[in-house]
Design a protein around this motif. Structure first.
Motif, PDB file in Angstrom:
ATOM      1  N   GLY A 186       0.818  -1.204   0.000  1.00  0.00           N
ATOM      2  CA  GLY A 186       0.000   0.000   0.000  1.00  0.00           C
ATOM      3  C   GLY A 186       0.853   1.256   0.000  1.00  0.00           C
ATOM      4  O   GLY A 186       0.598   2.200  -0.762  1.00  0.00           O
ATOM      5  N   LEU A 187       1.877   1.273   0.841  1.00  0.00           N
ATOM      6  CA  LEU A 187       2.750   2.440   0.922  1.00  0.00           C
ATOM      7  C   LEU A 187       3.445   2.730  -0.401  1.00  0.00           C
ATOM      8  O   LEU A 187       3.696   3.899  -0.744  1.00  0.00           O
ATOM      9  CB  LEU A 187       3.796   2.224   2.021  1.00  0.00           C
ATOM     10  N   LYS A 188       3.727   1.699  -1.172  1.00  0.00           N
ATOM     11  CA  LYS A 188       4.404   1.890  -2.452  1.00  0.00           C
ATOM     12  C   LYS A 188       3.500   2.542  -3.498  1.00  0.00           C
ATOM     13  O   LYS A 188       3.979   2.976  -4.549  1.00  0.00           O
ATOM     14  CB  LYS A 188       4.924   0.547  -2.975  1.00  0.00           C
ATOM     15  N   ARG A 189       2.210   2.630  -3.227  1.00  0.00           N
ATOM     16  CA  ARG A 189       1.294   3.346  -4.120  1.00  0.00           C
ATOM     17  C   ARG A 189       1.416   4.857  -3.970  1.00  0.00           C
ATOM     18  O   ARG A 189       0.900   5.619  -4.787  1.00  0.00           O
ATOM     19  CB  ARG A 189      -0.155   2.939  -3.850  1.00  0.00           C
ATOM     20  N   MET A 190       2.083   5.296  -2.899  1.00  0.00           N
ATOM     21  CA  MET A 190       2.177   6.717  -2.610  1.00  0.00           C
ATOM     22  C   MET A 190       3.327   7.351  -3.381  1.00  0.00           C
ATOM     23  O   MET A 190       4.432   6.828  -3.413  1.00  0.00           O
ATOM     24  CB  MET A 190       2.366   6.933  -1.109  1.00  0.00           C
ATOM     25  N   ALA A 191       3.049   8.505  -3.980  1.00  0.00           N
ATOM     26  CA  ALA A 191       4.076   9.217  -4.734  1.00  0.00           C
ATOM     27  C   ALA A 191       5.118   9.831  -3.810  1.00  0.00           C
ATOM     28  O   ALA A 191       6.296   9.949  -4.169  1.00  0.00           O
ATOM     29  CB  ALA A 191       3.430  10.308  -5.586  1.00  0.00           C
ATOM     30  N   HIS A 192       4.699  10.247  -2.631  1.00  0.00           N
ATOM     31  CA  HIS A 192       5.608  10.841  -1.657  1.00  0.00           C
ATOM     32  C   HIS A 192       5.169  10.397  -0.264  1.00  0.00           C
ATOM     33  O   HIS A 192       3.975  10.305   0.018  1.00  0.00           O
ATOM     34  CB  HIS A 192       5.590  12.370  -1.719  1.00  0.00           C
ATOM     35  N   ILE A 193       6.142  10.147   0.599  1.00  0.00           N
ATOM     36  CA  ILE A 193       5.849   9.789   1.983  1.00  0.00           C
ATOM     37  C   ILE A 193       6.696  10.665   2.896  1.00  0.00           C
ATOM     38  O   ILE A 193       7.921  10.656   2.822  1.00  0.00           O
ATOM     39  CB  ILE A 193       6.159   8.306   2.286  1.00  0.00           C
ATOM     40  N   GLY A 194       6.010  11.431   3.749  1.00  0.00           N
ATOM     41  CA  GLY A 194       6.692  12.221   4.767  1.00  0.00           C
ATOM     42  C   GLY A 194       6.264  11.734   6.136  1.00  0.00           C
ATOM     43  O   GLY A 194       5.066  11.577   6.396  1.00  0.00           O
ATOM     44  N   VAL A 195       7.219  11.465   7.010  1.00  0.00           N
ATOM     45  CA  VAL A 195       6.921  10.992   8.364  1.00  0.00           C
ATOM     46  C   VAL A 195       7.429  12.026   9.355  1.00  0.00           C
ATOM     47  O   VAL A 195       8.289  12.850   9.036  1.00  0.00           O
ATOM     48  CB  VAL A 195       7.557   9.620   8.636  1.00  0.00           C
TER      49      VAL A 195
END
Length: 251
Positions: A166-175
């Motif tokens: 699921g996370l790999k579907r995201m274009a950008h990930i900010g934590v």
């Protein structure tokens, strides 16, 4: 763009409200049409202690509850007033309708901030918070937190592949914290950005009504339901304040 936000916007908690308000206003300031979308609790997927609710022996606790009846009634009244205040005053500021909107279709989805990546909490595993089932050409996460969930949990729960897909579907990930960074990077196999929470990038000054300042010489107490309310914790704060001649101011 029509941007949908997935976050903890219906939680009766000042911090949850502030991060949601800041996120929405920041995106609107960039010229977008923004609204919140709701999600339903998911199935428990965590095998550790965080997902276990200890059984309550109500009869054993009854004498103590009766002895503290006055305090319990006062707390119940406070909770009721707080709930009403959020429903009537706070949530309208977010533009949140009374009816849930669980649609997962928009031009873009922003997931976060708050503990949206904590699949071990009482909400269970909510697939959409990790990018699954969303019908949008753009999905991003901003200032997401996993709370107390960690990479070791994901391995022990056999959730690495599930979360990662699921996370790999995201274009950008900010934590927003190191623990979440380690969890996400373990699941996606590449580095992600550490970003500041939206509460700290938005200027709340125009929304603050004029008021008399609080006189100096106080300890500010911030907590919420089920947090920092054990008798020994309460007494520790009061003792600290008394020893220094300070008042306690709770929000």
């Amino acid at each position: 763009m029509k941007i949908a936000i997935l976050t903890m916007h219906r939680v009766v908690n000042y911090g949850s409200f502030m991060q949601a308000f800041a996120m929405k206003r920041t995106l609107e300031g960039l010229g977008h049409d923004v609204e919140f979308r709701d999600f339903l609790p998911g199935p428990p997927r965590h095998r550790g202690n965080n997902a276990v609710v200890a059984p309550r022996n109500l009869l054993k606790k009854l004498p103590g509850k009766l002895a503290r009846l006055g305090s319990a009634l006062e707390k119940a009244r406070f909770k009721s007033d707080l709930q009403a205040m959020f429903e009537n005053t706070v949530w309208p500021l977010l533009g949140v309708p009374s009816a849930l909107n669980t649609s997962l279709k928009a031009d873009a989805f922003v997931i976060g901030s708050d503990e949206v990546f904590n699949y071990t909490q009482s909400l269970g595993y909510v697939r959409s918070l990790f990018g699954h089932d969303i019908d949008a050409p753009l999905i991003v996460a901003y200032a997401a937190s996993a709370g107390y969930a960690n990479a070791e949990d994901a391995v022990a729960d056999d959730m690495v592949e599930e979360l990662g897909s699921g996370l790999k579907r995201m274009a950008h990930i900010g934590v927003r914290d190191e623990n979440t960074r380690r969890l996400v990077e373990h699941c996606v196999g590449h580095a992600v950005d550490m970003v500041i929470d939206p509460t700290l990038i938005y200027d709340f000054e125009p929304h603050i009504p004029a008021a008399s300042p609080v006189a100096p010489g106080y300890v500010l107490v911030y907590a919420y339901e089920g947090r920092m309310d054990a008798p020994d914790e309460v007494e520790a704060v009061k003792s600290y304040a008394r020893a220094r001649g300070l008042r306690t101011v709770s929000v």
